[in-house]
Structures are given as structure tokens and as C-alpha cells.
Write a protein that holds these residues in place. Sequence first.
Motif, PDB file in Angstrom:
ATOM      1  N   GLN A  41     -31.784 -18.994  44.750  1.00 52.92           N
ATOM      2  CA  GLN A  41     -31.334 -19.375  43.409  1.00 52.92           C
ATOM      3  C   GLN A  41     -30.124 -18.536  42.996  1.00 52.92           C
ATOM      4  O   GLN A  41     -30.230 -17.638  42.160  1.00 52.92           O
ATOM      5  CB  GLN A  41     -32.471 -19.218  42.402  1.00 52.92           C
ATOM      6  N   PRO A  42     -28.978 -18.795  43.586  1.00 53.92           N
ATOM      7  CA  PRO A  42     -27.769 -18.094  43.141  1.00 53.92           C
ATOM      8  C   PRO A  42     -27.393 -18.521  41.729  1.00 53.92           C
ATOM      9  O   PRO A  42     -27.716 -19.631  41.292  1.00 53.92           O
ATOM     10  CB  PRO A  42     -26.719 -18.532  44.163  1.00 53.92           C
ATOM     11  N   GLU A  43     -26.696 -17.621  41.021  1.00 55.93           N
ATOM     12  CA  GLU A  43     -26.343 -17.881  39.627  1.00 55.93           C
ATOM     13  C   GLU A  43     -24.863 -17.622  39.385  1.00 55.93           C
ATOM     14  O   GLU A  43     -24.238 -16.819  40.069  1.00 55.93           O
ATOM     15  CB  GLU A  43     -27.132 -16.964  38.679  1.00 55.93           C
ATOM     16  N   LYS A  44     -24.353 -18.297  38.363  1.00 56.18           N
ATOM     17  CA  LYS A  44     -23.047 -18.002  37.794  1.00 56.18           C
ATOM     18  C   LYS A  44     -23.281 -17.753  36.307  1.00 56.18           C
ATOM     19  O   LYS A  44     -23.630 -18.666  35.563  1.00 56.18           O
ATOM     20  CB  LYS A  44     -22.089 -19.183  38.012  1.00 56.18           C
ATOM     21  N   ARG A  45     -23.119 -16.496  35.885  1.00 56.63           N
ATOM     22  CA  ARG A  45     -23.439 -16.119  34.511  1.00 56.63           C
ATOM     23  C   ARG A  45     -22.177 -15.975  33.665  1.00 56.63           C
ATOM     24  O   ARG A  45     -21.154 -15.494  34.141  1.00 56.63           O
ATOM     25  CB  ARG A  45     -24.205 -14.798  34.480  1.00 56.63           C
ATOM     26  N   ARG A  46     -22.319 -16.357  32.388  1.00 57.36           N
ATOM     27  CA  ARG A  46     -21.278 -16.070  31.393  1.00 57.36           C
ATOM     28  C   ARG A  46     -21.912 -15.248  30.287  1.00 57.36           C
ATOM     29  O   ARG A  46     -22.874 -15.679  29.638  1.00 57.36           O
ATOM     30  CB  ARG A  46     -20.678 -17.358  30.824  1.00 57.36           C
ATOM     31  N   TYR A  47     -21.376 -14.037  30.088  1.00 57.34           N
ATOM     32  CA  TYR A  47     -21.933 -13.130  29.087  1.00 57.34           C
ATOM     33  C   TYR A  47     -21.348 -13.451  27.723  1.00 57.34           C
ATOM     34  O   TYR A  47     -20.135 -13.610  27.563  1.00 57.34           O
ATOM     35  CB  TYR A  47     -21.681 -11.675  29.495  1.00 57.34           C
ATOM     36  N   LEU A  48     -22.227 -13.552  26.709  1.00 60.20           N
ATOM     37  CA  LEU A  48     -21.859 -14.090  25.404  1.00 60.20           C
ATOM     38  C   LEU A  48     -20.883 -13.206  24.655  1.00 60.20           C
ATOM     39  O   LEU A  48     -19.949 -13.697  24.024  1.00 60.20           O
ATOM     40  CB  LEU A  48     -23.126 -14.307  24.565  1.00 60.20           C
ATOM     41  N   ALA A  49     -21.088 -11.890  24.705  1.00 62.43           N
ATOM     42  CA  ALA A  49     -20.262 -10.998  23.896  1.00 62.43           C
ATOM     43  C   ALA A  49     -18.835 -10.916  24.411  1.00 62.43           C
ATOM     44  O   ALA A  49     -17.874 -10.925  23.641  1.00 62.43           O
ATOM     45  CB  ALA A  49     -20.884  -9.605  23.846  1.00 62.43           C
ATOM     46  N   SER A  50     -18.668 -10.833  25.719  1.00 65.16           N
ATOM     47  CA  SER A  50     -17.341 -10.627  26.301  1.00 65.16           C
ATOM     48  C   SER A  50     -16.738 -11.881  26.913  1.00 65.16           C
ATOM     49  O   SER A  50     -15.527 -11.935  27.150  1.00 65.16           O
ATOM     50  CB  SER A  50     -17.408  -9.538  27.380  1.00 65.16           C
ATOM     51  N   GLY A  51     -17.583 -12.870  27.210  1.00 64.58           N
ATOM     52  CA  GLY A  51     -17.103 -14.057  27.898  1.00 64.58           C
ATOM     53  C   GLY A  51     -16.885 -13.861  29.382  1.00 64.58           C
ATOM     54  O   GLY A  51     -16.369 -14.751  30.064  1.00 64.58           O
ATOM     55  N   SER A  52     -17.275 -12.711  29.917  1.00 63.98           N
ATOM     56  CA  SER A  52     -17.075 -12.407  31.333  1.00 63.98           C
ATOM     57  C   SER A  52     -17.971 -13.271  32.205  1.00 63.98           C
ATOM     58  O   SER A  52     -19.108 -13.590  31.838  1.00 63.98           O
ATOM     59  CB  SER A  52     -17.371 -10.928  31.603  1.00 63.98           C
ATOM     60  N   ILE A  53     -17.440 -13.631  33.375  1.00 61.96           N
ATOM     61  CA  ILE A  53     -18.170 -14.451  34.338  1.00 61.96           C
ATOM     62  C   ILE A  53     -18.601 -13.559  35.499  1.00 61.96           C
ATOM     63  O   ILE A  53     -17.795 -12.809  36.057  1.00 61.96           O
ATOM     64  CB  ILE A  53     -17.300 -15.607  34.870  1.00 61.96           C
ATOM     65  N   MET A  54     -19.863 -13.639  35.880  1.00 57.88           N
ATOM     66  CA  MET A  54     -20.394 -12.838  36.970  1.00 57.88           C
ATOM     67  C   MET A  54     -21.186 -13.708  37.932  1.00 57.88           C
ATOM     68  O   MET A  54     -21.792 -14.711  37.535  1.00 57.88           O
ATOM     69  CB  MET A  54     -21.299 -11.720  36.441  1.00 57.88           C
ATOM     70  N   THR A  55     -21.182 -13.310  39.187  1.00 56.97           N
ATOM     71  CA  THR A  55     -21.934 -13.998  40.232  1.00 56.97           C
ATOM     72  C   THR A  55     -23.185 -13.205  40.578  1.00 56.97           C
ATOM     73  O   THR A  55     -23.120 -11.986  40.759  1.00 56.97           O
ATOM     74  CB  THR A  55     -21.077 -14.167  41.495  1.00 56.97           C
ATOM     75  N   GLU A  56     -24.308 -13.873  40.654  1.00 54.85           N
ATOM     76  CA  GLU A  56     -25.552 -13.266  41.121  1.00 54.85           C
ATOM     77  C   GLU A  56     -25.962 -14.007  42.396  1.00 54.85           C
ATOM     78  O   GLU A  56     -26.261 -15.205  42.364  1.00 54.85           O
ATOM     79  CB  GLU A  56     -26.660 -13.379  40.072  1.00 54.85           C
ATOM     80  N   ALA A  57     -25.940 -13.315  43.504  1.00 56.98           N
ATOM     81  CA  ALA A  57     -26.241 -13.961  44.779  1.00 56.98           C
ATOM     82  C   ALA A  57     -27.720 -14.297  44.882  1.00 56.98           C
ATOM     83  O   ALA A  57     -28.578 -13.613  44.324  1.00 56.98           O
ATOM     84  CB  ALA A  57     -25.829 -13.055  45.933  1.00 56.98           C
ATOM     85  N   GLY A  58     -28.007 -15.363  45.623  1.00 54.55           N
ATOM     86  CA  GLY A  58     -29.382 -15.684  45.996  1.00 54.55           C
ATOM     87  C   GLY A  58     -29.656 -15.153  47.385  1.00 54.55           C
ATOM     88  O   GLY A  58     -28.941 -15.492  48.334  1.00 54.55           O
ATOM     89  N   ILE A  59     -30.665 -14.298  47.516  1.00 54.70           N
ATOM     90  CA  ILE A  59     -30.917 -13.607  48.788  1.00 54.70           C
ATOM     91  C   ILE A  59     -32.392 -13.733  49.150  1.00 54.70           C
ATOM     92  O   ILE A  59     -33.268 -13.496  48.316  1.00 54.70           O
ATOM     93  CB  ILE A  59     -30.542 -12.114  48.699  1.00 54.70           C
ATOM     94  N   ALA A  60     -32.652 -14.085  50.372  1.00 57.97           N
ATOM     95  CA  ALA A  60     -33.998 -14.018  50.939  1.00 57.97           C
ATOM     96  C   ALA A  60     -33.922 -13.087  52.134  1.00 57.97           C
ATOM     97  O   ALA A  60     -33.281 -13.408  53.140  1.00 57.97           O
ATOM     98  CB  ALA A  60     -34.495 -15.399  51.354  1.00 57.97           C
TER      99      ALA A  60
END
Length: 643
Positions: A563-582
Motif C-alpha cells: 500500500q504505497p502512498e502519496k501524501r499531501r500535508y495540510l499545513a504546508s502543502g508538501s507532497i511526500m511519498t510513503e513506500a509500500g514494503i513487504a
Amino acid sequence: MIPEFGLIALIFSLLYAILLAALPSLGVIYRKPVLIASAGPLSAMLFLSILISFVLLVWSFLVNDFSLSYVAQNSNALLPWYYKVSATWGAHEGSMLLWVLVLGGWIFAVGGLSNDLQADFRAIALAVLGFVSVGFLLFILLTSNPFDRLLPFPPGEGNDLNPLLQDFGLIVHPPLLYMGYVGFSVAFSFAVAALICGRLDATWARWLRPWTNVAWAFLTLGITLGSWWAYYELGWGGWWFWDPVENASLMPWLVGTALAHSLAVSEKRDMFKRWTLVLALTAFSLSLLGTFLVRSGVLSSVHAFANDPERGLFILLFLSIVVGGSLTLFALRVRDLESTQGFFALSREGALLMNNLLLVLMAAVVLLGTLYPLLVDALALGSVSVGPPYFNLFLMLFGLPMLVFLAMGQRWNWKRMTASKLLAQVPVSLVGALVLGAAVALLVAPSAPLVWIGALLASWILVHSLHDIYQRSRGGRSLKSLRMAYWGMVLGHVGVAVAAVGISFSTELTDFRDVRMQIGSVQQLGDYQFSVEGFRHEEGPNYVAELADIRVSREGKTLALLQPEKRRYLASGSIMTEAGIAGSLWRDLYVSMGEPLGVDDWAMRIHVKPFIRWVWLGALLIALGAVLAIVDKRYRGGAEAEA
């Protein structure tokens, strides 16, 4: 008023540090026992005042006191409380306060646990640590005050913590790394005290070894956790990028490794006095250099905390005073450090010296590769970059023979190793290593050169360790009679073998592809099928995310749901990647999301990474080996050392 109390406590810390640097020194000069004895209480008061200041800064984060500039820049009301705590050291000012807190903790520990040392020696060592504290506390108060107010109109909300740092890694990685970095200040202070007092003997080495091992173990854990954090957080799938700030932590680790082994010779054979002192001075000097690189603005890195040339100038000046002063003192007293023991190259101390030289050469390679681009830029000679090919080549040239000597040295005799005994040992170990290594390589990847190199070297180390255990258990000697320091050495060497397998195998066998994936699409990578089952939207405490559900299978059997993710943080608008790892002991399945290409249509990178976890497993075994060496009971008594 809470922040003001924190600032007052920090000012008192500076006063205690000045007193700690001055009073014990004056006591030694003028033979005043009262002043000499003041070192212990002053070390306790210094630590307590820094601790109060640090706790009050943490409290300011927890209560969302955005009137503090540092809190407003690095926190937000939506931030979970545990990230508010770690945000305390998530940027420059707070991380420096954490640095001096850790330094204060080391000073307090030395002050409370060194009563068996000669009073003058102990007083000078604590005074040196007090002087180091003065430099860093002045740096904080003059250039990096975390208690600056935004008055009279404080913001109603904060900017938020850097999304990259909103992770468990920030909670534990910097404290562990600083415990190692700053811990080498103890070795530095005792080296300076030894030069001043003219006392550098086996007792000194025996006392310093556990302190050095503690610092080295913490630094090992900190680097390991940082590598793991980068692996799963940055989304690129690697475990070491040769980033300048990563290099800044690796250099003192390499020299600290050499120091730990050199102390073994100094303790056992009363040799390598000059070399051991140089390593003790260099390890902490490289820690200070790392601080300069991270906080001066001379380099760009995802790890760098500050971009302020004035701060960098302050640290550079302090670095020059500490390094220049200690080396000058060494030059003045070096003639008093003659060794009376004979030295033969074919001996355990000879093997340890060879490994020391190779470790120092590796540190020099990293130092040159890190500083050369900065020097070229400073001299306006253009722009150059030094990348992985340089580091990988030269570290392999020095690292491979180091591993060979590492295995052989543990079985060599102190003082002298006869040629006949050496020739009797080599065939057994060589045949065993060749058979085991070849079997592993043929089983895993018979056509992969790095797999063969890693398997043979790891087998060489493992066979030597097992043969040494067998030899020591002969003649009715119980394995229980072997000291913890010996088992620590064996475990550390096995950890090196495991890490060598992880590095070589994962480098050679890792496979990845950049692909475009939609619902229902299937991508093949080696024997594995990656299929997208869906995309969904999810809301976190302070972010929103797009997730992909990706099933990984082989031969029709499901192995994992990533379940990899692409996050957008509300306060800063920054985009971050969260890898899906098994992950498993044998391989990792890894997926990171790139950019959206349409509705439910994403660019992704898929990886299969065999043996990658052996890198971190080996590092953990190395750190555990250091812990076993630390608890050896001879460091609580007067028994003769056995490395």
C-alpha cells in the motif's frame, strides 16, 4: 514565562560550563583539592540546567506556544503529540540544544563514574569537556537561540514540521546519532588529559575502552537507523546515497572503529600510544567537522539543518581551536610517548595495525570525496560532483583486504606469530571458506561476481571465527569461561560478515522498473507479478493521501499486499511519498508512487531487493557485539585485558 525560564536555565548552563572549564584546571595548577573536587558537582549542575532548558522547550511544543519563533516554524496544532516532541530537535536550534544535552549527559556520567581515576587526571578531563560545552552553549545563545519570541503579535498557527521528519525515524535517529557523535568527546577529553598529565598506560586504555565502545555502539545504531529511515521514507529504494551529511557520520565511525581496536593493543601490550591518541583526537574532530558541514550552509542536503554562513563561521572557528589546540599539544608531548614494547608485524597487534591503517584510509577517501567539491567551488574553479563510483571503488580497494586481515587477526598470537603456525592455520580456513562460499554463491547466483566476492569473504570471516572458538574450547576449557569481550568480538565480526553479504548480494541482485500502472494492470519483474487492485483516498491527522492497493504474487501465489502512498500535508502543502514494503530475511518487495498520469493512473517504481535486510541485521550484530564487550566484568576490576 516558561520560555524565559528555559533561556535562564540555558544561561546558567553556560556559567556552569565556564566554571567546569576553569575551576578544576586552576585546582590542578595551584594544587587546590577543593577546586579539583568541584569537577563532579559542577558536571551534575551543568547537566541538570541543560535538562531543564530542554524540557521547557519540549513543553512549549506540546502546548503550541507559537509565540516562540522556533515552535512557530516547526510545529502545528494538528501535529500529533509525539511528533511535537521530536520536532524539538527537528530543526537547527533545537537539534543544537539536544547536542549540548547529550554532551551534558556524557559529562555527568564521566563525573559520576570516574572516581577511581587519579584526581588530577579526572579534573583535567572534565575541564576539557567543560570547555567544549562552553563553545556549543555560546554558539546556541549567540546565533541559535530556540527561545526567541515573536512579540507582540505571535501567529495563531505554526508552519508545521517538515513532512520528511514526521516519522518514527526522527524520534530515535538523532538522539542515537548524537550519543555516538558526542560520546567521542570522552575519548578526546581523556586523550588531552593524558597529554597534559603525561599518563598514558594500560590502565588509561582499560578505562577508556568501554566509554569508546558505548559511543561507537550508539553511532553504529544511529547510522543503521538513518540508513533504514532513508530506505523506507525517501522512496528511492536505496540504503546509502553517499550524501555529504551521511558521509559526515560515517567518517567518525570509521575512525572510531580503528580507535576501539587500537585501544585493545594499548591495553594488552602497552603499545600504539601515539596512534591511539591521534585516533581519539581525530574521531571527535570529525564529529565536529560533521556539525560544521550540516549547519554551515556550505552544502545542500536533505539532512542539512541550517543555511547560515555566520553560524558556519562560528563552528569553523571553534573547530579550529579544538583541533589546532589538541594537535599542538600532541606535537609538544609526542616524544614522551615512546613505547618500550617490541613490535613484530606478524602478530595480532600487527594485524590490528593493518586494519587501523585501512580504516583510516577509508575515512580519508570519504573525507576527500566530501570536501573536494566544496573546495573547488570555494576557489571558483568550477563545479564538480563526486558520486558513488568514486566511493565504491576506493572503499572496495581498502575494504576487501581489511576483511581478510579482520578474520586472520583474531586467531594470531600477541607479540609474535610463527610462520609454521600461520601456515598450519591457513589451509584449514581457506578450504573451509572456499567450500562454504562457493556453495552459497552457486546456490544464490552462480554468474554474479559480487555474490561470489561477498560469499567468499563472509565465509572467510565465519570460518575463522568458528575455528577460533573450537581452538579455545579444546583441552577441556568450557565456552562459558570465555570472556564477554571475546564473544563481543566474535559477534561483531559475524555482523561484518552478514553485512558484507547484504551489501554485495543486494547490490548485484536488486532489480527495479519504472512503470505506468492502472487498475487491473499487471507488471512483471523477474518471477514476481505486481497487479493494481485499486486506488483510494485516505485522511490522516494532518494530511490527506492517495493509496494504491498492489498485490504481489509468484506462480499464482499471493506473497504480499503493498500500500504505497502519496501524501499531501495540510499545513504546508508538501507532497511526500510513503513506500509500500513487504520484507523478509531473503528479499524485500518495494513499490513507490511517482506522479499521477491521469485518473487512477500513476507512475510507479517497483523493486525486488534480495538480501537487503542483511545490511541492517549485520550492523545490529556489530552494535550488539560492542555491548557485550562493554559489560565485560574486567572493566569493573583490574583483570588483564584480552582483546
